[in-house]
Design a protein around this motif. Structure first.
Motif, mmCIF file in Angstrom:
data_model
loop_
_atom_site.group_PDB
_atom_site.id
_atom_site.type_symbol
_atom_site.label_atom_id
_atom_site.label_comp_id
_atom_site.label_asym_id
_atom_site.label_seq_id
_atom_site.Cartn_x
_atom_site.Cartn_y
_atom_site.Cartn_z
ATOM 1 N N LYS A 235 37.984 43.828 35.723
ATOM 2 C CA LYS A 235 39.169 43.674 34.864
ATOM 3 C C LYS A 235 39.358 44.885 33.958
ATOM 4 O O LYS A 235 40.485 45.327 33.735
ATOM 5 N N GLY B 37 48.178 32.514 34.352
ATOM 6 C CA GLY B 37 47.024 32.121 33.536
ATOM 7 C C GLY B 37 46.854 32.953 32.278
ATOM 8 O O GLY B 37 47.778 33.081 31.474
ATOM 9 N N ALA B 38 45.660 33.566 32.177
ATOM 10 C CA ALA B 38 45.269 34.245 30.939
ATOM 11 C C ALA B 38 46.222 35.371 30.561
ATOM 12 O O ALA B 38 46.478 35.610 29.375
ATOM 13 N N GLY B 39 46.704 36.078 31.543
ATOM 14 C CA GLY B 39 47.671 37.141 31.259
ATOM 15 C C GLY B 39 47.061 38.367 30.604
ATOM 16 O O GLY B 39 47.752 39.094 29.893
ATOM 17 N N THR B 40 45.780 38.630 30.885
ATOM 18 C CA THR B 40 45.190 39.823 30.252
ATOM 19 C C THR B 40 45.738 41.107 30.880
ATOM 20 O O THR B 40 45.891 42.115 30.191
ATOM 21 N N ASN B 41 46.022 41.083 32.176
ATOM 22 C CA ASN B 41 46.665 42.269 32.773
ATOM 23 C C ASN B 41 48.075 42.445 32.229
ATOM 24 O O ASN B 41 48.528 43.570 32.010
ATOM 25 N N MET B 42 48.770 41.349 32.023
ATOM 26 C CA MET B 42 50.096 41.434 31.399
ATOM 27 C C MET B 42 49.979 42.105 30.034
ATOM 28 O O MET B 42 50.783 42.970 29.672
ATOM 29 N N GLU C 245 41.058 47.232 35.895
ATOM 30 C CA GLU C 245 42.454 46.810 36.115
ATOM 31 C C GLU C 245 43.343 47.217 34.936
ATOM 32 O O GLU C 245 44.487 47.632 35.126
ATOM 33 N N ALA D 31 51.020 39.630 37.969
ATOM 34 C CA ALA D 31 49.746 39.848 37.274
ATOM 35 C C ALA D 31 49.018 38.507 37.175
ATOM 36 O O ALA D 31 49.151 37.786 36.191
ATOM 37 N N GLY D 32 48.302 38.162 38.256
ATOM 38 C CA GLY D 32 47.656 36.860 38.297
ATOM 39 C C GLY D 32 48.674 35.751 38.476
ATOM 40 O O GLY D 32 48.524 34.670 37.896
ATOM 41 N N ILE E 243 48.650 43.296 41.426
ATOM 42 C CA ILE E 243 47.286 43.800 41.269
ATOM 43 C C ILE E 243 46.332 42.803 41.888
ATOM 44 O O ILE E 243 46.471 41.584 41.702
ATOM 45 N N HIS E 244 45.391 43.328 42.678
ATOM 46 C CA HIS E 244 44.460 42.476 43.413
ATOM 47 C C HIS E 244 43.039 42.973 43.156
ATOM 48 O O HIS E 244 42.788 44.180 43.226
ATOM 49 N N PRO E 245 42.101 42.038 42.885
ATOM 50 C CA PRO E 245 40.758 42.475 42.479
ATOM 51 C C PRO E 245 39.818 42.801 43.645
ATOM 52 O O PRO E 245 38.732 42.228 43.768
HETATM 53 C C1 GRF Z 1 43.284 39.667 37.956
HETATM 54 O O1 GRF Z 1 41.940 39.871 38.272
HETATM 55 C C2 GRF Z 1 44.171 40.143 39.070
HETATM 56 O O2 GRF Z 1 43.600 41.151 39.854
HETATM 57 C C3 GRF Z 1 44.361 38.916 39.916
HETATM 58 O O3 GRF Z 1 44.370 37.850 39.023
HETATM 59 C C4 GRF Z 1 43.644 38.191 37.848
HETATM 60 C C5 GRF Z 1 44.549 37.903 36.686
HETATM 61 O O4 GRF Z 1 43.866 37.859 35.477
HETATM 62 N N1 GRF Z 1 45.551 39.053 40.716
HETATM 63 P P1 GRF Z 1 44.652 37.877 34.105
HETATM 64 O O5 GRF Z 1 45.519 36.626 34.047
HETATM 65 O O6 GRF Z 1 45.480 39.127 34.070
HETATM 66 O O7 GRF Z 1 43.606 37.874 33.047
#
Ligand code: GRF
Length: 194
Positions: free
Chosen positions: A171, A11-16, A174, A87-88, A108-110
Motif C-alpha cells: 500500500k 472501503g477504506a479509501g486510503t488510495n483515494m 501504491e 481505488a478498491g 490500481i491492483h496489488p
Molecule cells: C488496494 O490495495 C488496491 O490495490 C486494491 O484495493 C485496495 C484498496 O485499498 N484494488 P484502499 O481502500 O485504497 O485502502
C-alpha cells in the motif's frame, strides 16, 4: 485547467486519500470532483466529505449490474468528471460502463500484473515463494485486471511476511504509484507531445 477525476471506492479509501492529497499540490494536473461508492458505509466517503469533496453512494443491492453502473455513470457525468480512477472498487463492471470510459478509466491492483489477477494477491505471491511483489496501475478494459499497464512498483517480500504485512507495505508503494501515474496520464492526454 485541471483534469476532473471521479474516484470510485468500496472501503477504506486510503488510495483515494493518496490521490486527493497529491491533488492538493499546486503542480498536480488533476483534481478530484467526486468520490463515489457502492457502499454508503465506506470509510473513504467520510474522509472525502471531511476534505470538502462531493460524495455519492448507491448500493448495488437489489439492482442489476447494468442498472447500478448506469446510476454511477450518471453521478460521475453530473460531477463533470472526464476520468475515472477505481481505488478498491469491489465491483465487476458491465461492458457498457467500461466502453463509456474506454481510455479514461484507471485501476490500481496489488500485484505485478499480469501476475495474480483477482483476489488474495499477497497470499498467492507468498505461496509461490516469490521474492518480489508489487502494485500496478492499468487502464480498465472489459477483462478483469487485464488492461494495458501504465506503471508498476516492485516491493521486496521479506521471509517473515504474512499477507497482511506485505499488503501494508504494498500500500505504501501504491500511494506513490497511483497519484504519479494518474498525473502523468492526464497530462499526456491533454498534451500528446509530452
Ligand atoms: C488496494 O490495495 C488496491 O490495490 C486494491 O484495493 C485496495 C484498496 O485499498 N484494488 P484502499 O481502500 O485504497 O485502502
Amino acid at each position: 485547467m485541471k483534469a476532473k477525476v471521479a474516484v470510485l471506492i468500496s472501503g477504506a479509501g486510503t488510495n483515494m486519500a493518496a490521490l486527493l492529497f497529491a491533488s492538493k499540490l499546486p503542480s498536480c494536473p488533476y483534481e478530484i470532483v467526486l468520490v463515489a461508492s457502492n457502499n454508503s458505509d465506506a470509510e473513504g466517503l467520510k474522509i472525502a466529505a471531511a476534505e470538502g469533496i462531493p460524495t455519492f453512494a448507491m448500493s448495488h443491492i437489489g439492482l442489476d449490474r447494468a442498472a447500478h453502473d448506469a446510476v454511477m455513470h450518471e453521478a460521475i457525468v453530473e460531477a463533470g468528471a472526464t476520468y475515472v480512477a477505481l481505488a478498491g472498487y469491489m465491483r465487476i463492471l458491465s461492458t457498457g460502463f467500461v466502453a463509456k470510459w474506454d481510455g479514461r478509466m484507471l485501476n490500481i491492483h496489488p500485484s505485478l500484473l499480469p501476475k495474480y489477477k483477482g483476489l488474495h494477491t499477497h497470499q498467492r505471491a507468498i505461496d509461490a515463494n516469490d521474492t518480489v511483489a508489487g502494485t500496478s496501475v492499468h487502464l480498465v478494459t472489459a477483462e478483469l485486471d487485464d488492461g494495458p499497464v501504465l506503471g508498476q512498483i516492485e516491493v521486496a517480500i521479506l521471509p517473515s511476511d504474512t499477507a497482511d504485512t506485505l499488503a501494508d507495505r504494498v500500500k505504501m508503494a501504491e500511494y506513490q504509484l497511483y497519484p504519479k501515474t494518474l498525473a502523468d496520464f492526464v497530462a499526456r492526454d491533454s498534451n500528446p507531445d509530452i
